[in-house]
Design an enzyme around this catalytic site. Structure first.
Site, PDB file in Angstrom:
ATOM      1  N   LYS A 186       0.809  -1.181   0.000  1.00 10.15           N
ATOM      2  CA  LYS A 186       0.000   0.000   0.000  1.00 10.15           C
ATOM      3  C   LYS A 186       0.859   1.254   0.000  1.00 10.15           C
ATOM      4  O   LYS A 186       0.416   2.324  -0.418  1.00 10.15           O
ATOM      5  CB  LYS A 186      -0.871   0.056   1.264  1.00 10.15           C
ATOM      6  N   GLY A 187       2.080   1.130   0.466  1.00  6.55           N
ATOM      7  CA  GLY A 187       2.924   2.291   0.711  1.00  6.55           C
ATOM      8  C   GLY A 187       3.186   3.192  -0.467  1.00  6.55           C
ATOM      9  O   GLY A 187       3.267   4.406  -0.322  1.00  6.55           O
ATOM     10  N   ASP A 208      14.655  -0.150   1.590  1.00  6.45           N
ATOM     11  CA  ASP A 208      15.306  -0.242   2.892  1.00  6.45           C
ATOM     12  C   ASP A 208      16.317  -1.394   2.835  1.00  6.45           C
ATOM     13  O   ASP A 208      17.441  -1.208   2.411  1.00  6.45           O
ATOM     14  CB  ASP A 208      14.240  -0.443   3.969  1.00  6.45           C
TER      15      ASP A 208
END
Length: 183
Positions: free
Chosen positions: A47-48, A107
């Site tokens: 969703k990010g 990340d």
């Protein structure tokens, strides 16, 4: 369930709404040049990346096709579990198509590596990646991305689609979350 206080939970604002908008416009122009005679499939990692993806797609001035995929390596934690799970696959066949993977943040690099390998097995014409934020010091150098919005340090950030336990996504800026909010 903890009720968040968005104003008090943010340690500092890294990127304002205006700065994000300007950079997204630049990335859209770069993608327009790259795909001016093509119609790439723009793949949003849910969703990010949804806020970034929507704004980016509006800035691309050539035909595009939109698709969505959902994977998880975090759950409700602040650190990756180290395992990527496919939750929702693509709706479109990407064989012999140009694919652009749109990610909110790189990340550990696990998600982008997983998706590149998965998509490569489906024999697309090309695969490019674009991410809004890149934590360069947190992943191996070979993971990287083709286009990116901003490099950031190893900070826990929220806003503009990025969340912690499904909170803070709707902030119009990207801010550093205070450690006491996620530890």
């Amino acid at each position: 369930m903890r009720i968040t206080n968005e104003q008090n939970d943010i340690e500092s604002v890294l990127f304002s709404e205006k700065k994000i908008s300007a950079r997204v416009e630049e990335l859209g122009a770069e993608l327009t040049k790259l795909y001016k005679d093509k119609a790439p499939i723009m793949v949003c990692i849910l969703k990010g990346a949804s806020f970034f993806y929507t704004d980016l797609c509006r800035q691309i001035k050539c035909p595009i096709h939109m698709d969505f995929i959902s994977v998880s390596s975090y759950g409700a934690d602040s650190q990756s579990s180290g395992v990527v799970r496919l939750i929702k696959d693509l709706d479109n066949n990407i064989t012999d198509r140009d694919v652009v993977i749109v990610e909110d943040i790189i990340d550990s690099g696990l998600t982008i590596r997983y998706l590149k390998e998965l998509f490569q097995s489906r024999k697309p014409r090309s695969i490019r990646t674009v991410c809004l934020l890149d934590k360069v010091e947190c992943h191996p150098a070979d993971i990287g991305t083709d286009l990116k919005g901003f490099d950031i340090g190893n900070q826990f950030v929220v806003g503009y689609g990025l969340d912690y336990a499904d909170n803070y996504r709707n902030l119009p800026y990207i801010g550093v979350l205070k450690p006491e909010c996620y530890m």
